[in-house]
Enzyme design. Sequence first.
Site, short mmCIF file in Angstrom:
data_model
loop_
_atom_site.label_atom_id
_atom_site.label_comp_id
_atom_site.label_asym_id
_atom_site.label_seq_id
_atom_site.Cartn_x
_atom_site.Cartn_y
_atom_site.Cartn_z
CG HIS A 30 -8.28 11.28 2.89
ND1 HIS A 30 -7.02 11.44 3.43
CD2 HIS A 30 -8.15 11.56 1.57
CE1 HIS A 30 -6.17 11.79 2.48
NE2 HIS A 30 -6.83 11.87 1.33
CG HIS A 70 -7.90 7.51 1.00
ND1 HIS A 70 -7.66 6.50 0.10
CD2 HIS A 70 -9.24 7.71 0.99
CE1 HIS A 70 -8.81 6.12 -0.44
NE2 HIS A 70 -9.78 6.84 0.09
N PRO A 132 -0.33 4.06 -0.92
CG PRO A 132 1.91 3.66 -1.32
CD PRO A 132 0.89 3.61 -0.23
CG ASP A 173 -14.55 3.96 -6.81
OD1 ASP A 173 -15.23 3.01 -7.22
OD2 ASP A 173 -15.01 4.88 -6.09
N GLY A 174 -10.07 3.64 -6.35
CA GLY A 174 -8.66 3.84 -6.71
C GLY A 174 -7.91 2.52 -6.75
CG ASN A 203 -16.99 6.03 -2.91
OD1 ASN A 203 -16.46 5.94 -4.02
ND2 ASN A 203 -16.35 6.51 -1.86
CB ILE A 205 -16.82 9.67 -4.91
CG1 ILE A 205 -18.29 10.07 -5.07
CG2 ILE A 205 -15.96 10.89 -4.55
CD1 ILE A 205 -18.54 11.24 -6.01
CG HIS A 279 -11.02 11.79 -1.55
ND1 HIS A 279 -10.86 10.42 -1.56
CD2 HIS A 279 -9.76 12.30 -1.62
CE1 HIS A 279 -9.57 10.12 -1.64
NE2 HIS A 279 -8.88 11.25 -1.67
CD GLU A 431 7.36 -8.40 -14.26
OE1 GLU A 431 6.29 -7.77 -14.42
OE2 GLU A 431 7.85 -9.13 -15.14
CG HIS A 480 19.39 -11.76 -17.43
ND1 HIS A 480 19.29 -12.75 -16.49
CD2 HIS A 480 19.34 -12.37 -18.64
CE1 HIS A 480 19.17 -13.92 -17.10
NE2 HIS A 480 19.20 -13.72 -18.39
CG ASP A 488 17.97 -10.42 -24.68
OD1 ASP A 488 17.56 -10.88 -25.77
OD2 ASP A 488 17.94 -11.06 -23.62
CG HIS A 492 15.64 -7.45 -22.45
ND1 HIS A 492 14.73 -6.78 -23.24
CD2 HIS A 492 15.05 -8.61 -22.08
CE1 HIS A 492 13.63 -7.52 -23.35
NE2 HIS A 492 13.80 -8.63 -22.65
C1 LIG Z 1 -0.89 4.86 -6.29
C2 LIG Z 1 -1.65 6.08 -5.82
N1 LIG Z 1 -1.99 7.01 -6.70
C3 LIG Z 1 -2.62 8.12 -6.30
C4 LIG Z 1 -2.92 8.31 -4.99
C5 LIG Z 1 -3.59 9.60 -4.53
N2 LIG Z 1 -4.98 9.28 -4.12
C6 LIG Z 1 -5.31 9.07 -2.84
S1 LIG Z 1 -6.92 8.67 -2.64
C7 LIG Z 1 -7.21 8.86 -4.28
C8 LIG Z 1 -8.59 8.66 -4.82
C9 LIG Z 1 -9.09 7.35 -4.43
O1 LIG Z 1 -10.40 7.16 -4.77
P1 LIG Z 1 -11.17 5.99 -4.08
O2 LIG Z 1 -10.30 4.82 -3.95
O3 LIG Z 1 -12.45 5.82 -4.78
O4 LIG Z 1 -11.38 6.51 -2.61
P2 LIG Z 1 -12.60 7.31 -2.01
O5 LIG Z 1 -12.42 8.73 -2.36
O6 LIG Z 1 -13.83 6.75 -2.58
O7 LIG Z 1 -12.44 7.05 -0.58
C10 LIG Z 1 -6.05 9.20 -4.96
C11 LIG Z 1 -5.98 9.43 -6.41
C12 LIG Z 1 -2.54 7.31 -4.08
N3 LIG Z 1 -2.75 7.40 -2.78
N4 LIG Z 1 -1.93 6.20 -4.53
MG LIG Z 2 -14.36 5.98 -4.39
#
Ligand SMILES: Cc1ncc(C[n+]2csc(CCOP(=O)(O)OP(=O)(O)O)c2C)c(N)n1
Ligand SMILES: [Mg+2]
Length: 690
Positions: A30, A70, A132, A173-174, A203, A205, A279, A431, A480, A488, A492
């Site tokens: 990336h 990433h 993640p 954004d993610g 950004n 994106i 990306h 959680e 539980h 429950d 549960h």
């Molecule tokens: C929980 C999770 N879901 C999906 C992904 C796969 N994934 C990696 S980066 C990304 C997009 C992220 O977008 P953003 O955070 O905006 O990063 P940018 O492209 O702007 O660097 C995705 C869907 C991941 N790494 N973790």
């Molecule tokens: Mg982004």
Amino acid sequence: MQASSELDATCINTIRTLSMDAVQAANSGHPGTPMALAPVAYCLWQHFLRFDPQDPIWPNRDRFVLSAGHASMLLYSLLHLTETKAVSKDYETLGEPSVPLEAIERFRQLDSRCPGHPEYRWTSGVETTTGPLGQGLANSVGMACAGRWMGAHFNQPGFEDLIDFNVYALCGDGCMMEGISAEAASLAGHLGLSSLCWIYDNNRITIEGHTALAFSDDVATRFIGHGWNVTRVGDANDLEMLARAFRTFLRARDRPTLIIVDSHIAYGAPNKQDTSAAHGEPLGEQEVRLTKRTYGWAEDATFHVPDGVYAHFRDGIGKRGKDLRDRWFVRVRDYKAKYPELAEQLYRMQHRQLPDGWDKDIPTFTPDGTGMATRDASGKVLNAIAKNVPWLIGGSADLGPSCKTRLTFDGTGDFLADSPGGRNLHFGIREHAMAAVLNGLALVKVRGYGSTFLIFSDYARGAMRLSALMELPVIYVFTHDSIGVGEDGPTHQPVEHVASLRAIPGLIVLRPADANETAEAWKVIMQLHHEPAVLILTRQAVPTIDRHQYAAASGVAHGAYVLADASDGSPDVLLLASGSEVVLCLEARARLEAQGMKARVVSMPSWELFDDQPQEYRDRVLPPDVTARVSVEQASTFGWAKYVGTTGRCIGMRSFGASAPLKELVKKFGFTPEHVAAAAREQLQRVRRA
Ligand SMILES: Cc1ncc(C[n+]2csc(CCOP(=O)(O)OP(=O)(O)O)c2C)c(N)n1
Ligand SMILES: [Mg+2]
């Protein structure tokens, strides 16, 4: 600070080009986000972060979390250019660099210190494993909680700032879209964690394209609603505005800070800037050259670090970090003289050691036919241990009264914004964030536990997996644990949960049979250094087994042990069980013996611990020539064939449960002594026929 000095620009472009070159060489990765965020990271590291590259584990260092994992090349470039040193698993600083240039050249290749996403315990200077999305943000909340708690516990008159580190997390954004970030932000705002700073790379994106496809939150308003201080930097390349934003954060006293930074992914790439193509794939040879031209870089130079760059980082973060670190250790020497006990605690905590006598108050439970729920036993044992382990803190996702995880002895109190020394955390009904916060605590070396019902472990699983991957000794208390929940009903009643937790590599799952096994399980857990543990407990009372009649509960440490043997030590049939089903097997065994059949009951609280025993021990507990075997567990039978073989019989759950009194459920699903004894008889007949 000179806003646009040439050297600043050179350093920033070095981060960018190293990232581009590494991704290009690996032909995966990336590049866009490291290119965009290089000035943000540069400004933070070079001018603000209290981090000593010579000693990247100095306890009071500021933490930097790359939640957008990433963008790992951003972090690797920083660790390389600041000449951060490697640290051994025994916490010794080695002379060698954590990220040599060769590691960057071998980005994403086997055994490189630069794996695809940052991995804690693999690359020194990486504070947590990220990838993640959202996890790093929630980890950072845990780190800030740990700092808060440690400050309240360790800082003393004359040493008010012994522990006062800040925690920075960089996200995209993610991370913002993932639910875990909302849980974590809500908790951080509630707790007023003013040492916490999130930097949001706005950004617009993500992988599929512009965020207009799926995200239109007003992030600033959302965070103001969470009780955060929100500030904005309109251009990621504006070092002066970035510095101003960080200074705003440093002035905040009562709330966390979010800095929203508008950036351009793949900044400077003539054809890829502001596109999702930048990306997650290499720019391409030609685009790399064109981008280097934009930067005024030598187009043919790859992995190039211009003269003066290392020296500039040395003069900035290097010098500042070392001074701060050295001064801190001088202070610790004085602190040790004045507060020797606290200094000793700090040392042991940092080395994941336990205090002397940590286990001296653990109770032994007397035999009792009615007994007690293992969650109740656990509550007593936890309190007995916590009394002697001052840095054992934790709480629940709003189920403390049910999970029995509250510390009740004098001086515990609640961890709240205005009482940061409290040892009872309140995660609220969050959680997933709870588990990630526990990871954050563990990363700062505070020993943390968290509780909920086993059924809701699903909601925490994303972060639990990372406890295991990072080898953090986090403690999960899940009560539980089965259809034992009764009325429950199936929403549960966990079914697949035990099996799915056992499937996570490195996670130690313990499902004790009675109060004394619960005490032994806690002993095992407290002595773990690098494994997370899950303690699975009953809601309902189970008899406390008479250990004069049957084997000692200390067998728990072996994962499985012979609890009750055939009278002549040579069983015809083996009954294997965990948790509440162990006593059921004792009853079935009595029936079988009365009918002249010799049965052995093996209590099997932990597969992982048992599988770690020498073959000789395992064969002694489960003699290979005894193939008549029955397993009994109120959970999915998935996996039990490993112990009963393909010819054995598994009594367990093959469907969801049902809402009814437990008495009826055990009949419906076959958890009665008669049914277990009948299954054992069938097994014996099968073997005799063969
Ligand atoms: C929980 C999770 N879901 C999906 C992904 C796969 N994934 C990696 S980066 C990304 C997009 C992220 O977008 P953003 O955070 O905006 O990063 P940018 O492209 O702007 O660097 C995705 C869907 C991941 N790494 N973790
Ligand atoms: Mg982004």
